[in-house]
Design a protein around this motif. Structure first.
Motif, short mmCIF file in Angstrom:
data_model
loop_
_atom_site.label_atom_id
_atom_site.label_comp_id
_atom_site.label_asym_id
_atom_site.label_seq_id
_atom_site.Cartn_x
_atom_site.Cartn_y
_atom_site.Cartn_z
N MET A 133 0.85 -1.17 0.00
CA MET A 133 0.00 0.00 0.00
C MET A 133 0.90 1.24 0.00
N SER A 134 0.60 2.16 -0.89
CA SER A 134 1.41 3.37 -0.98
C SER A 134 1.09 4.34 0.16
N LEU A 135 1.94 5.33 0.30
CA LEU A 135 1.80 6.30 1.38
C LEU A 135 0.49 7.08 1.26
N HIS A 136 0.15 7.51 0.05
CA HIS A 136 -1.09 8.28 -0.10
C HIS A 136 -2.32 7.42 0.12
N GLU A 137 -2.27 6.15 -0.24
CA GLU A 137 -3.41 5.26 0.04
C GLU A 137 -3.58 5.06 1.53
N SER A 138 -2.48 4.90 2.22
CA SER A 138 -2.52 4.75 3.67
C SER A 138 -3.10 5.99 4.33
N PHE A 139 -2.65 7.17 3.88
CA PHE A 139 -3.19 8.41 4.42
C PHE A 139 -4.68 8.54 4.12
N ASN A 140 -5.08 8.28 2.88
CA ASN A 140 -6.47 8.48 2.48
C ASN A 140 -7.42 7.52 3.18
N ARG A 141 -6.92 6.42 3.70
CA ARG A 141 -7.76 5.49 4.46
C ARG A 141 -7.76 5.79 5.96
N SER A 142 -6.95 6.74 6.38
CA SER A 142 -6.85 7.06 7.81
C SER A 142 -8.09 7.80 8.30
N GLY A 143 -8.31 7.75 9.58
CA GLY A 143 -9.42 8.47 10.18
C GLY A 143 -9.29 9.97 10.02
N PHE A 144 -8.06 10.47 10.08
CA PHE A 144 -7.83 11.91 9.90
C PHE A 144 -8.28 12.34 8.51
N SER A 145 -7.88 11.59 7.50
CA SER A 145 -8.27 11.94 6.13
C SER A 145 -9.78 11.88 5.95
N LYS A 146 -10.39 10.86 6.52
CA LYS A 146 -11.84 10.73 6.39
C LYS A 146 -12.55 11.89 7.07
N SER A 147 -12.06 12.34 8.21
CA SER A 147 -12.72 13.46 8.89
C SER A 147 -12.47 14.78 8.17
N VAL A 148 -11.27 14.98 7.67
CA VAL A 148 -10.96 16.23 6.98
C VAL A 148 -11.72 16.34 5.66
N ASN A 149 -11.92 15.23 4.98
CA ASN A 149 -12.59 15.25 3.69
C ASN A 149 -14.10 15.05 3.77
N SER A 150 -14.63 15.01 4.97
CA SER A 150 -16.08 14.91 5.15
C SER A 150 -16.70 16.30 5.03
N PRO A 151 -18.02 16.38 4.89
CA PRO A 151 -18.67 17.71 4.86
C PRO A 151 -18.36 18.54 6.10
N ALA A 152 -18.32 17.92 7.27
CA ALA A 152 -17.97 18.66 8.49
C ALA A 152 -16.53 19.15 8.44
N GLY A 153 -15.65 18.37 7.85
CA GLY A 153 -14.25 18.77 7.70
C GLY A 153 -14.10 19.96 6.77
N ARG A 154 -14.91 19.98 5.72
CA ARG A 154 -14.88 21.13 4.81
C ARG A 154 -15.33 22.40 5.53
N ILE A 155 -16.37 22.29 6.34
CA ILE A 155 -16.84 23.45 7.11
C ILE A 155 -15.77 23.90 8.09
N PHE A 156 -15.11 22.93 8.74
CA PHE A 156 -14.03 23.28 9.67
C PHE A 156 -12.90 24.01 8.95
N ARG A 157 -12.51 23.52 7.77
CA ARG A 157 -11.43 24.18 7.02
C ARG A 157 -11.82 25.60 6.61
N LEU A 158 -13.08 25.79 6.22
CA LEU A 158 -13.54 27.13 5.89
C LEU A 158 -13.51 28.03 7.12
N ALA A 159 -13.95 27.51 8.26
CA ALA A 159 -13.94 28.30 9.49
C ALA A 159 -12.51 28.62 9.92
#
Length: 85
Positions: A1-27
């Motif tokens: 598994m490549s580094l980016h695949e590992s990151f994209n499957r992580s909980g951090f990536s899932k939370s950041v790329n969720s709708p709530a994560g988008r709102i957080f990034r905008l805020a």
């Protein structure tokens, strides 16, 4: 598994790329911009305003700079679609 695949499957990536994560990034981007504007006569204020471009653009356009830096997709939609595989 490549580094980016590992990151994209992580909980951090899932939370950041969720709708709530988008709102957080905008805020967060808005907060950096406002604080930077408040202290615009100081170098850290200017840096804060420049830095605000990253979370604002990431939230507004649904992109993930971390995934792209690791060699993965830039689009949050593609990350969400591939994370279940």
């Amino acid at each position: 598994m490549s580094l980016h695949e590992s990151f994209n499957r992580s909980g951090f990536s899932k939370s950041v790329n969720s709708p709530a994560g988008r709102i957080f990034r905008l805020a967060a981007g808005t907060a950096f911009l406002l604080v930077g504007y408040q202290f615009r006569d100081r170098p850290l204020g200017i840096l804060s305003m420049v830095w605000s471009i990253f979370p604002l653009s990431a939230g507004a356009f649904d992109i993930c700079y971390i995934s792209a830096a690791l060699g993965g997709p830039l689009s949050g939609k593609k990350i969400r679609g591939s994370s279940g595989k």
